[in-house]
Design a protein around this motif. Structure first.
Motif, PDB file in Angstrom:
ATOM      1  N   ARG A 160       0.826  -1.221   0.000  1.00 14.95           N
ATOM      2  CA  ARG A 160       0.000   0.000   0.000  1.00 14.95           C
ATOM      3  C   ARG A 160       0.856   1.265   0.000  1.00 14.95           C
ATOM      4  N   PHE A 161       2.020   1.194   0.641  1.00 17.43           N
ATOM      5  CA  PHE A 161       2.904   2.356   0.744  1.00 17.43           C
ATOM      6  C   PHE A 161       4.128   2.132  -0.141  1.00 17.43           C
ATOM      7  N   THR A 162       4.655   3.233  -0.674  1.00 17.09           N
ATOM      8  CA  THR A 162       5.863   3.184  -1.479  1.00 17.09           C
ATOM      9  C   THR A 162       6.794   4.303  -1.051  1.00 17.09           C
ATOM     10  N   ILE A 163       8.033   3.941  -0.717  1.00 16.50           N
ATOM     11  CA  ILE A 163       9.035   4.931  -0.334  1.00 16.50           C
ATOM     12  C   ILE A 163       9.994   5.120  -1.497  1.00 16.50           C
ATOM     13  N   SER A 164      10.408   6.358  -1.710  1.00 14.96           N
ATOM     14  CA  SER A 164      11.352   6.650  -2.792  1.00 14.96           C
ATOM     15  C   SER A 164      12.194   7.854  -2.395  1.00 14.96           C
ATOM     16  N   ASP A 211      14.859  11.081  -3.964  1.00 11.99           N
ATOM     17  CA  ASP A 211      15.415  11.872  -5.061  1.00 11.99           C
ATOM     18  C   ASP A 211      16.744  12.418  -4.569  1.00 11.99           C
ATOM     19  N   ASN A 212      17.821  11.857  -5.059  1.00 14.63           N
ATOM     20  CA  ASN A 212      19.147  12.211  -4.555  1.00 14.63           C
ATOM     21  C   ASN A 212      19.648  13.543  -5.099  1.00 14.63           C
ATOM     22  N   VAL A 213      18.994  14.074  -6.098  1.00 18.03           N
ATOM     23  CA  VAL A 213      19.340  15.400  -6.597  1.00 18.03           C
ATOM     24  C   VAL A 213      18.670  16.462  -5.726  1.00 18.03           C
ATOM     25  N   LEU A 214      17.388  16.279  -5.471  1.00 16.34           N
ATOM     26  CA  LEU A 214      16.648  17.232  -4.640  1.00 16.34           C
ATOM     27  C   LEU A 214      16.842  16.964  -3.148  1.00 16.34           C
ATOM     28  N   LYS A 215      17.433  15.806  -2.832  1.00 17.10           N
ATOM     29  CA  LYS A 215      17.676  15.435  -1.441  1.00 17.10           C
ATOM     30  C   LYS A 215      16.365  15.345  -0.648  1.00 17.10           C
ATOM     31  N   THR A 216      15.431  14.656  -1.228  1.00 14.29           N
ATOM     32  CA  THR A 216      14.137  14.443  -0.580  1.00 14.29           C
ATOM     33  C   THR A 216      13.779  12.959  -0.601  1.00 14.29           C
ATOM     34  N   VAL A 217      12.943  12.578   0.336  1.00 14.91           N
ATOM     35  CA  VAL A 217      12.401  11.224   0.401  1.00 14.91           C
ATOM     36  C   VAL A 217      10.889  11.339   0.520  1.00 14.91           C
ATOM     37  N   ALA A 218      10.181  10.571  -0.268  1.00 14.69           N
ATOM     38  CA  ALA A 218       8.722  10.623  -0.259  1.00 14.69           C
ATOM     39  C   ALA A 218       8.147   9.283   0.179  1.00 14.69           C
ATOM     40  N   LEU A 219       7.004   9.357   0.818  1.00 13.53           N
ATOM     41  CA  LEU A 219       6.250   8.159   1.188  1.00 13.53           C
ATOM     42  C   LEU A 219       4.865   8.306   0.577  1.00 13.53           C
ATOM     43  N   GLN A 220       4.611   7.540  -0.461  1.00 14.90           N
ATOM     44  CA  GLN A 220       3.305   7.524  -1.104  1.00 14.90           C
ATOM     45  C   GLN A 220       2.435   6.507  -0.391  1.00 14.90           C
ATOM     46  N   MET A 221       1.302   6.959   0.116  1.00 14.78           N
ATOM     47  CA  MET A 221       0.427   6.091   0.904  1.00 14.78           C
ATOM     48  C   MET A 221      -0.905   5.940   0.173  1.00 14.78           C
ATOM     49  N   ASP A 222      -1.203   4.733  -0.246  1.00 10.16           N
ATOM     50  CA  ASP A 222      -2.444   4.429  -0.954  1.00 10.16           C
ATOM     51  C   ASP A 222      -3.300   3.478  -0.124  1.00 10.16           C
ATOM     52  N   SER A 223      -4.557   3.394  -0.490  1.00  6.94           N
ATOM     53  CA  SER A 223      -5.496   2.513   0.218  1.00  6.94           C
ATOM     54  C   SER A 223      -5.412   2.710   1.718  1.00  6.94           C
ATOM     55  N   LEU A 224      -5.436   3.943   2.122  1.00  5.45           N
ATOM     56  CA  LEU A 224      -5.267   4.270   3.532  1.00  5.45           C
ATOM     57  C   LEU A 224      -6.421   3.740   4.378  1.00  5.45           C
ATOM     58  N   LYS A 225      -6.068   3.365   5.602  1.00 11.46           N
ATOM     59  CA  LYS A 225      -7.027   2.819   6.560  1.00 11.46           C
ATOM     60  C   LYS A 225      -7.030   3.705   7.803  1.00 11.46           C
ATOM     61  N   PRO A 226      -8.117   3.691   8.562  1.00  7.68           N
ATOM     62  CA  PRO A 226      -8.150   4.487   9.792  1.00  7.68           C
ATOM     63  C   PRO A 226      -6.984   4.149  10.728  1.00  7.68           C
ATOM     64  N   GLU A 227      -6.543   2.923  10.731  1.00  2.18           N
ATOM     65  CA  GLU A 227      -5.432   2.537  11.603  1.00  2.18           C
ATOM     66  C   GLU A 227      -4.088   3.095  11.144  1.00  2.18           C
ATOM     67  N   ASP A 228      -4.039   3.740   9.982  1.00  4.68           N
ATOM     68  CA  ASP A 228      -2.827   4.423   9.547  1.00  4.68           C
ATOM     69  C   ASP A 228      -2.714   5.815  10.174  1.00  4.68           C
ATOM     70  N   THR A 229      -3.734   6.233  10.875  1.00  2.26           N
ATOM     71  CA  THR A 229      -3.711   7.534  11.532  1.00  2.26           C
ATOM     72  C   THR A 229      -2.589   7.590  12.559  1.00  2.26           C
TER      73      THR A 229
END
Length: 123
Positions: A66-70, A72-90
């Motif tokens: 459900r989640f994907t981490i990635s 960007d070594n140029v921008l020096k950022t890390v993203a966490l894409q969260m899909d199909s979120l559930k109330p327990e992800d709060t």
């Protein structure tokens, strides 16, 4: 490494949200970056982590698929894409960093912790 998380908010169950971590300070290179979360009244738990330079990822079973981490070594950022979120992800989601290339699920292995960003999933 200084870490700043952003992108939290309110989303309905089944929806998606993307949180980001911006880094500054010491070199972003050779640092694995991860995310932990802490829900009200619960212990902090590992969510996901990505290696340097990004060839390996690690996920908690509860978010796998459900989640994907990635990163960007140029921008020096890390993203966490969260899909199909559930109330327990709060939870408050924290961006973390450690010296070393490999990701880890152990909080004790991360030297750098950013402030959290709140993610709320409504049912």
């Amino acid at each position: 490494v200084q870490l700043q998380a952003s992108g939290g908010g309110l989303v309905q169950a089944g929806g998606s949200l993307r949180v980001s971590c911006r880094t500054s300070g010491r070199s972003f290179d050779n640092n694995a970056i991860g995310w932990f979360r802490q829900a009200p009244g619960k212990e902090r738990e590992f969510v996901a982590a990505v290696s340097w330079p990004g060839t390996r990822t690690l996920y908690a079973n509860s978010v796998k698929g459900r989640f994907t981490i990635s990163r960007d070594n140029v921008l020096k950022t890390v993203a966490l894409q969260m899909d199909s979120l559930k109330p327990e992800d709060t939870a408050v989601y924290y961006c973390v960093g450690r010296t070393g290339n490999w990701p880890s699920s152990r909080a004790s292995e991360y030297e750098y912790w950013g402030q959290g960003t709140l993610v709320t999933v409504s049912s």
